[in-house]
Structure formats: structure tokens, C-alpha cells
Enzyme design. Structure first.
Site, PDB file in Angstrom:
ATOM      1  N   ASP A   1       0.628  -0.896  -0.164  1.00 58.67           N
ATOM      2  CA  ASP A   1       0.230  -0.393   0.060  1.00 58.67           C
ATOM      3  C   ASP A   1       1.085   1.477  -0.198  1.00 58.67           C
ATOM      4  OD1 ASP A   1       0.571   0.410   2.386  1.00 58.67           O
ATOM      5  OD2 ASP A   1      -1.164  -0.358   3.502  1.00 58.67           O
ATOM      6  N   LYS A   2       0.434   2.048  -0.356  1.00 67.02           N
ATOM      7  CA  LYS A   2       0.905   3.640  -1.077  1.00 67.02           C
ATOM      8  C   LYS A   2       1.353   4.111   0.577  1.00 67.02           C
ATOM      9  CE  LYS A   2       0.133   8.433  -2.530  1.00 67.02           C
ATOM     10  NZ  LYS A   2      -1.599   8.258  -2.807  1.00 67.02           N
TER      11      LYS A   2
END
Length: 247
Positions: free
Chosen positions: A109-110
């Protein structure tokens, strides 16, 4: 490819290096794929001599030895999004700027950083990602409060999230508020959700290993090709892996 049976269309497309099998199925459903100028159905087989195209552009068959395939390890920095959609700002493809068409195996995830593998070989993606194949992924996690033995035990024994209970996993304390966890699953934001269930917030998450492939000395933003030894071990490990869910 067998003359008698042909090859499933999604496999043919994924082996060409364009995308994973799942994405290939989506392209077929979106009527973007043709065989000999006609729209095929899911499950259609490609026979020798067939002309396959995506958005009107021909797709060539992959060499049997996959000599044209790319396999790289990338240290994804915080802020990069694991998508091949080029219109998304900070997408992983623009970040790497590889000369060949590649796509990530899974996601990170970011807000997280660390190791992610990318390839042009769509045939190995599901083999690595499927939880029942039990391929390790190792993370170093920092949380906002001191961790306890209870926290470590609970994290390792299974946490109810997303309508299921996470599989048992290895968890070891590495300091006052830091721990190492080894997963074989890949649920959406799994570690963050597990910590939230126990009242903790993840402040830093870094993936350091996928199977036998380590992040090593790669700095954020750097990538390298997998070594011959890594590829040999990867192919051996995937020999008995399934590509789709078990019945």
C-alpha cells in the site's frame, strides 16, 4: 503449445508479458481481445496459427524458455502506488521507468515501503500470490505504543478482520514498539487492520523479504534484476504451486 489442445486465451496473453491472467480475463470480458478478428469467450483456446490481438495490436506467442521475460526486485518508496494505470499520479510503472512492459506481483500500500517484485511473466503471478501456496512475506513493523507478549501472541494466533480470521503466522518483537511478522496471506491492508483490532496504529511498515528474495541493500526507489540463483530457486519453489484457487 500443444497442437491438439491449444492454450487457454488468458494464459496465452499473460505469457506474452502484457498482463496477469486476471487482467487478461478482464480484457476479454471488456471485448478488447480478438482471435482471428472475432470476439472470443472466457476459456477460449488459442490454436497454432491463430492471430490474437488486444485493442487491435497483435500479441505474439512467448518463447517456451521465457528468455524474453523480465523479473526485478524493487524497493518501493512511501507514496508510490502499485498500479499499472498510468493516469494515477505516482504509479509504480512511471516510478521505475523500465524499458519493457512490466507489472507488479501483488501490492504494497501507498503508505508502506519495501520489496515488491515486478515481471513481464503473467504466468507466475498467481502462483506467488495464492495464500495456499504458503510463500513467505516478511515485514518489519513499527507501532505507536509499546508492544506486549499478549500483542505478539494475538498477532501470531489469528485476528478477525474482513469477515475471516487471519492465518497463524510468525511474529517476533524487535524492540519497544517494533516487531517482525512473516505472512503467507495478502489480505487488503492486513497488518494495519490486525494492529488496529488490538488497539495499535502502524506508524511504519517495511517489507524486507518475499520467499527467498531479500530487499538487501536496495535503497528506496532502486531496483535490480533477479539473479540466476534467485530465479533458479524461484522456479523450483513454484513447481508445485497452484495458479488458481483450490476447489
Amino acid at each position: 503449445m500443444s497442437d491438439a489442445t491449444g492454450k487457454r486465451l488468458n494464459k496465452f496473453i499473460s505469457e506474452s508479458g502484457i498482463c496477469s491472467r486476471r487482467e487478461a480475463d478482464r480484457y476479454i470480458e471488456q471485448k478488447r481481445v480478438t482471435i482471428n478478428g472475432k470476439l472470443p469467450e472466457l476459456g477460449t483456446k488459442v490454436m497454432p496459427g491463430d492471430n490474437v490481438a488486444l485493442d487491435g495490436k497483435p500479441i505474439g506467442a512467448s518463447p517456451e524458455n521465457k528468455s524474453d521475460r523480465v523479473y526485478i526486485a524493487y524497493h518501493k518508496p512511501i507514496g508510490i502506488t502499485c498500479t499499472t494505470e498510468r493516469h494515477v499520479k505516482g504509479n509504480i510503472i512511471d516510478a521505475i521507468k523500465h524499458r519493457q512492459r512490466i507489472f507488479p506481483i501483488g501490492r504494497l500500500d501507498k503508505p508502506s515501503e519495501g520489496l515488491i517484485l515486478l515481471t513481464s511473466d503473467g504466468d507466475i503471478v498467481n502462483k506467488i500470490l495464492r495464500a495456499e501456496n504458503a510463500h513467505d512475506k516478511e515485514y518489519i513493523v513499527t507501532v505507536n505504543n509499546p508492544i506486549s507478549e499478549r500483542f505478539i501472541k494475538k498477532m501470531g494466533s489469528g485476528i478477525p478482520i474482513l469477515g475471516t480470521v487471519t492465518k497463524r503466522c510468525k511474529v517476533n518483537a524487535m524492540g519497544r514498539n517494533r516487531f517482525k511478522i512473516i505472512l503467507t496471506q495478502g489480505l487488503n491492508r492486513q497488518i494495519r487492520r490486525m494492529c488496529e483490532f488490538l488497539g495499535y496504529e502502524v506508524t511504519k511498515l517495511k517489507r524486507t523479504r518475499i520467499m527467498h528474495i531479500d530487499l538487501g541493500g536496495l535503497k528506496p526507489g532502486q531496483w535490480r534484476n533477479l539473479t540466476e540463483d534467485e530465479m533458479s530457486k524461484l522456479n523450483h519453489a513454484l513447481e508445485s504451486s497452484t495458479k488458481t484457487a483450490s476447489n
